[in-house]
Motif scaffolding. Structure first.
Motif, PDB file in Angstrom:
ATOM      1  N   VAL A   1       0.855  -1.190   0.000  1.00 16.29           N
ATOM      2  CA  VAL A   1       0.000   0.000   0.000  1.00 16.29           C
ATOM      3  C   VAL A   1       0.889   1.237   0.000  1.00 16.29           C
ATOM      4  CG1 VAL A   1      -1.825   1.252   1.210  1.00 16.29           C
ATOM      5  CG2 VAL A   1      -1.760  -1.257   1.289  1.00 16.29           C
ATOM      6  N   SER A   2       0.836   1.981  -1.084  1.00 12.05           N
ATOM      7  CA  SER A   2       1.666   3.179  -1.206  1.00 12.05           C
ATOM      8  C   SER A   2       0.824   4.439  -1.175  1.00 12.05           C
ATOM      9  CB  SER A   2       2.451   3.154  -2.515  1.00 12.05           C
ATOM     10  OG  SER A   2       3.420   2.147  -2.484  1.00 12.05           O
ATOM     11  N   ASP A   3       1.409   5.482  -0.649  1.00  7.59           N
ATOM     12  CA  ASP A   3       0.801   6.802  -0.747  1.00  7.59           C
ATOM     13  C   ASP A   3       1.073   7.273  -2.166  1.00  7.59           C
ATOM     14  OD1 ASP A   3       0.460   9.629  -0.839  1.00  7.59           O
ATOM     15  OD2 ASP A   3       0.656   9.723   1.343  1.00  7.59           O
ATOM     16  N   PRO A   4       0.046   7.393  -3.004  1.00  4.62           N
ATOM     17  CA  PRO A   4       0.274   7.719  -4.408  1.00  4.62           C
ATOM     18  C   PRO A   4       0.860   9.114  -4.629  1.00  4.62           C
ATOM     19  CG  PRO A   4      -2.070   7.717  -3.926  1.00  4.62           C
ATOM     20  CD  PRO A   4      -1.369   7.211  -2.702  1.00  4.62           C
ATOM     21  N   GLU A   5       0.697   9.991  -3.676  1.00  4.87           N
ATOM     22  CA  GLU A   5       1.258  11.339  -3.823  1.00  4.87           C
ATOM     23  C   GLU A   5       2.756  11.348  -3.565  1.00  4.87           C
ATOM     24  OE1 GLU A   5      -2.266  14.378  -2.818  1.00  4.87           O
ATOM     25  OE2 GLU A   5      -1.321  13.471  -1.049  1.00  4.87           O
TER      26      GLU A   5
ATOM     27  N   GLY B   1       4.643   8.188  -3.406  1.00  6.34           N
ATOM     28  CA  GLY B   1       5.259   7.077  -4.108  1.00  6.34           C
ATOM     29  C   GLY B   1       6.049   6.157  -3.204  1.00  6.34           C
ATOM     30  N   MET B   2       5.632   6.058  -1.954  1.00  2.00           N
ATOM     31  CA  MET B   2       6.325   5.206  -0.984  1.00  2.00           C
ATOM     32  C   MET B   2       5.269   4.487  -0.162  1.00  2.00           C
ATOM     33  SD  MET B   2       9.168   4.064   0.346  1.00  2.00           S
ATOM     34  CE  MET B   2      10.188   5.020  -0.749  1.00  2.00           C
ATOM     35  N   ASP B   3       5.577   3.261   0.273  1.00  2.00           N
ATOM     36  CA  ASP B   3       4.609   2.476   1.026  1.00  2.00           C
ATOM     37  C   ASP B   3       4.413   3.008   2.447  1.00  2.00           C
ATOM     38  OD1 ASP B   3       6.113   0.601   3.104  1.00  2.00           O
ATOM     39  OD2 ASP B   3       7.362   0.730   1.303  1.00  2.00           O
ATOM     40  N   VAL B   4       3.262   2.669   3.021  1.00  2.00           N
ATOM     41  CA  VAL B   4       2.867   3.197   4.327  1.00  2.00           C
ATOM     42  C   VAL B   4       3.759   2.712   5.462  1.00  2.00           C
ATOM     43  CG1 VAL B   4       0.473   3.602   3.636  1.00  2.00           C
ATOM     44  CG2 VAL B   4       1.085   1.412   4.693  1.00  2.00           C
ATOM     45  N   VAL B   5       4.369   1.549   5.311  1.00  2.00           N
ATOM     46  CA  VAL B   5       5.254   1.037   6.363  1.00  2.00           C
ATOM     47  C   VAL B   5       6.547   1.843   6.381  1.00  2.00           C
ATOM     48  CG1 VAL B   5       6.567  -0.956   7.193  1.00  2.00           C
ATOM     49  CG2 VAL B   5       4.251  -1.268   6.300  1.00  2.00           C
ATOM     50  N   ASN B   6       7.195   1.994   5.240  1.00  2.00           N
ATOM     51  CA  ASN B   6       8.449   2.741   5.193  1.00  2.00           C
ATOM     52  C   ASN B   6       8.251   4.231   5.447  1.00  2.00           C
ATOM     53  OD1 ASN B   6      10.865   1.027   4.686  1.00  2.00           O
ATOM     54  ND2 ASN B   6       9.524   0.248   3.087  1.00  2.00           N
ATOM     55  N   LEU B   7       7.055   4.737   5.167  1.00  2.00           N
ATOM     56  CA  LEU B   7       6.763   6.134   5.504  1.00  2.00           C
ATOM     57  C   LEU B   7       6.588   6.321   7.010  1.00  2.00           C
ATOM     58  CD1 LEU B   7       4.309   7.297   2.705  1.00  2.00           C
ATOM     59  CD2 LEU B   7       6.610   8.178   3.183  1.00  2.00           C
ATOM     60  N   GLY B   8       6.410   5.234   7.745  1.00  2.00           N
ATOM     61  CA  GLY B   8       6.223   5.333   9.189  1.00  2.00           C
ATOM     62  C   GLY B   8       4.793   5.655   9.580  1.00  2.00           C
TER      63      GLY B   8
ATOM     64  N   SER C   1      11.519   5.251   7.455  1.00  2.00           N
ATOM     65  CA  SER C   1      12.667   4.346   7.512  1.00  2.00           C
ATOM     66  C   SER C   1      13.844   4.973   6.768  1.00  2.00           C
ATOM     67  CB  SER C   1      12.307   3.004   6.869  1.00  2.00           C
ATOM     68  OG  SER C   1      12.164   3.164   5.465  1.00  2.00           O
ATOM     69  N   ASP C   2      15.024   4.460   7.048  1.00  2.00           N
ATOM     70  CA  ASP C   2      16.204   4.931   6.320  1.00  2.00           C
ATOM     71  C   ASP C   2      16.032   4.685   4.825  1.00  2.00           C
ATOM     72  OD1 ASP C   2      17.390   5.784   8.656  1.00  2.00           O
ATOM     73  OD2 ASP C   2      18.608   3.977   8.910  1.00  2.00           O
ATOM     74  N   TYR C   3      15.414   3.566   4.480  1.00  2.00           N
ATOM     75  CA  TYR C   3      15.162   3.255   3.069  1.00  2.00           C
ATOM     76  C   TYR C   3      14.323   4.349   2.419  1.00  2.00           C
ATOM     77  CZ  TYR C   3      13.048   1.062  -1.003  1.00  2.00           C
ATOM     78  OH  TYR C   3      12.605   0.806  -2.283  1.00  2.00           O
ATOM     79  N   ALA C   4      13.233   4.753   3.078  1.00  2.00           N
ATOM     80  CA  ALA C   4      12.356   5.787   2.514  1.00  2.00           C
ATOM     81  C   ALA C   4      13.097   7.107   2.380  1.00  2.00           C
ATOM     82  CB  ALA C   4      11.116   5.962   3.377  1.00  2.00           C
ATOM     83  N   LYS C   5      13.857   7.467   3.395  1.00  2.00           N
ATOM     84  CA  LYS C   5      14.611   8.728   3.339  1.00  2.00           C
ATOM     85  C   LYS C   5      15.596   8.715   2.177  1.00  2.00           C
ATOM     86  CE  LYS C   5      14.239   9.590   8.277  1.00  2.00           C
ATOM     87  NZ  LYS C   5      14.933   9.551   9.561  1.00  2.00           N
ATOM     88  N   GLU C   6      16.238   7.570   1.984  1.00  2.00           N
ATOM     89  CA  GLU C   6      17.193   7.439   0.885  1.00  2.00           C
ATOM     90  C   GLU C   6      16.486   7.544  -0.466  1.00  2.00           C
ATOM     91  OE1 GLU C   6      19.602   3.771  -0.939  1.00  2.00           O
ATOM     92  OE2 GLU C   6      20.138   4.232   1.149  1.00  2.00           O
TER      93      GLU C   6
END
Length: 99
Positions: free
Chosen positions: A14-18, A20-27, A89-94
């Motif tokens: 499940v990604s936030d379409p605005e 472009g990242m999933d809800v888990v990695n977005l925190g 997450s660090d992944y999302a920030k990267e």
């Protein structure tokens, strides 16, 4: 019985379409509780005015309920604590060039 790890893994679909990242990695997922075949999730959005909130919540519920062993997923939208980019997450920030 389904595990918290399995739930978090399916929520990565499940990604936030605005953004472009999933809800888990977005925190955005604050808590996951499992009680037999029912799953309770507390999650938030990046902003209270997020126009895709209903869609994200619906997709999260659909993905979790698709797991074997889950009869129902109840998702509670919460605003405390307020989400900040530090929760990503660090992944999302990267991936979003936020370092």
């Amino acid at each position: 019985m389904v595990t918290k790890e399995e739930i978090l893994e399916v929520l990565k679909q499940v990604s936030d379409p605005e953004i472009g990242m999933d809800v888990v990695n977005l925190g955005l997922v604050y808590d996951v509780q499992i009680n037999g075949d029912r799953v309770y999730i507390k999650m938030t959005m990046t902003a209270p005015t997020c126009p895709v909130t209903p869609w994200i919540l619906s997709e999260a519920q659909k993905e979790v309920e698709s797991l074997e062993g889950v009869e129902a997923a109840d998702i509670e939208l919460v605003w405390e604590p307020q989400w900040t980019p530090d929760m990503m997450s660090d992944y999302a920030k990267e991936q979003l060039n936020m370092y």
